[in-house]
Scaffold this motif. Sequence first.
Motif, short mmCIF file in Angstrom:
data_model
loop_
_atom_site.label_atom_id
_atom_site.label_comp_id
_atom_site.label_asym_id
_atom_site.label_seq_id
_atom_site.Cartn_x
_atom_site.Cartn_y
_atom_site.Cartn_z
N THR A 1 0.58 -0.71 -0.18
CA THR A 1 -0.27 0.13 0.03
C THR A 1 0.88 1.19 0.11
OG1 THR A 1 -1.81 -0.86 1.61
CG2 THR A 1 -2.12 1.15 1.07
N THR A 2 0.03 2.12 -0.45
CA THR A 2 1.14 3.41 -0.73
C THR A 2 1.38 4.29 0.26
OG1 THR A 2 -0.10 4.77 -2.30
CG2 THR A 2 1.37 3.32 -3.29
N ARG A 3 1.92 4.77 0.63
CA ARG A 3 2.18 6.35 1.00
C ARG A 3 0.74 6.97 1.80
NH1 ARG A 3 5.74 5.62 5.18
NH2 ARG A 3 5.17 8.10 6.39
N TRP A 4 0.11 7.59 2.20
CA TRP A 4 -0.84 8.87 2.62
C TRP A 4 -0.47 9.89 2.05
CZ3 TRP A 4 -6.37 8.82 1.99
CH2 TRP A 4 -6.80 7.23 2.61
N HIS A 5 -1.08 10.59 1.34
CA HIS A 5 -0.20 11.61 0.55
C HIS A 5 -1.08 12.23 -0.32
CE1 HIS A 5 -0.17 9.45 -2.98
NE2 HIS A 5 0.19 10.46 -3.80
N ARG A 6 -0.79 13.83 0.06
CA ARG A 6 -1.35 14.07 -1.45
C ARG A 6 -0.34 15.30 -2.33
NH1 ARG A 6 -4.15 18.73 2.74
NH2 ARG A 6 -2.07 19.47 4.18
N LEU A 7 -1.07 16.10 -3.02
CA LEU A 7 0.17 16.58 -4.39
C LEU A 7 -0.74 18.28 -4.12
CD1 LEU A 7 0.36 14.82 -7.51
CD2 LEU A 7 1.80 14.29 -4.83
N ARG A 8 0.44 19.12 -3.79
CA ARG A 8 -0.05 20.51 -3.28
C ARG A 8 -0.52 21.10 -4.83
NH1 ARG A 8 3.41 19.50 1.11
NH2 ARG A 8 5.41 20.52 -0.48
N GLY A 9 -1.49 21.58 -5.28
CA GLY A 9 -1.43 22.66 -6.10
C GLY A 9 -1.64 21.85 -7.80
N ILE A 10 -1.63 20.15 -7.20
CA ILE A 10 -1.62 19.39 -8.46
C ILE A 10 -2.75 18.08 -8.79
CG2 ILE A 10 -0.57 17.33 -9.41
CD1 ILE A 10 2.33 19.31 -9.11
N ALA A 11 -3.68 18.16 -9.39
CA ALA A 11 -4.50 16.81 -10.01
C ALA A 11 -3.61 16.08 -10.72
CB ALA A 11 -5.74 17.51 -10.69
N GLU A 12 -4.72 14.82 -10.47
CA GLU A 12 -3.41 13.29 -10.55
C GLU A 12 -4.46 12.63 -11.27
OE1 GLU A 12 -0.24 10.99 -9.46
OE2 GLU A 12 -1.07 11.23 -7.44
N ARG A 13 -4.36 11.72 -11.84
CA ARG A 13 -5.29 10.69 -12.78
C ARG A 13 -4.79 9.40 -12.25
NH1 ARG A 13 -4.50 15.40 -14.06
NH2 ARG A 13 -6.74 16.98 -14.80
N TYR A 14 -5.46 8.93 -12.08
CA TYR A 14 -5.19 6.89 -12.17
C TYR A 14 -5.16 6.66 -12.77
CZ TYR A 14 -2.82 7.99 -7.49
OH TYR A 14 -2.36 7.84 -5.97
N VAL A 15 -4.59 5.98 -14.26
CA VAL A 15 -5.21 5.18 -15.56
C VAL A 15 -4.92 3.34 -15.05
CG1 VAL A 15 -4.95 4.90 -17.42
CG2 VAL A 15 -5.11 7.23 -17.11
N VAL A 16 -4.92 2.76 -14.60
CA VAL A 16 -5.10 1.59 -14.54
C VAL A 16 -4.62 0.96 -15.58
CG1 VAL A 16 -5.60 -0.75 -13.18
CG2 VAL A 16 -6.40 1.82 -12.63
N LEU A 17 -3.59 0.26 -15.39
CA LEU A 17 -3.01 -1.06 -17.27
C LEU A 17 -3.25 -2.30 -16.69
CD1 LEU A 17 -0.45 1.42 -18.56
CD2 LEU A 17 -2.28 1.51 -19.17
#
Length: 139
Positions: free
Chosen positions: A50-66
């Motif tokens: 499991t990845t660490r809980w985190h956030r990206l300040r000022g950046i939107a993110e999309r995960y595209v599962v491959l």
Amino acid sequence: MHNPKQAMIFRAAEAEAFDFVERCHISEWLNNEADPALSVARAAVAAGVTTRWHRLRGIAERYVVLSGEGEVDVAGLERQVVGPGDVVVIPADTAQRISNMGSEELVFLAICTPRFRPESYEDLDPDPMPDGEDQSRRS
């Protein structure tokens, strides 16, 4: 600065690859100041991680599962199972993590707007960072 009328090609085979303190392996397919509006990275999370809980300040993110199967936690949503073809939209400044629930690597594209910058990464995990790790740097 990139001229929007000038074509560019970035090759995955030439991408920088590294293990990130977040507990995933990253290959940066596109993250260049010549194109600051967007970054594209291939992320791989090992089985059972499991990845660490985190956030990206000022950046939107999309995960595209491959490939693979996981469960995604995003603030404001119920925990969801995701698999190939699913897209997870994560607004800027939103807490997030993803778990690999399968027996093979979970692989997804992490598409950020504007482009990912290490100083935007904010670790929110209650577990301490590994010794000697700076949360804003690649390992």
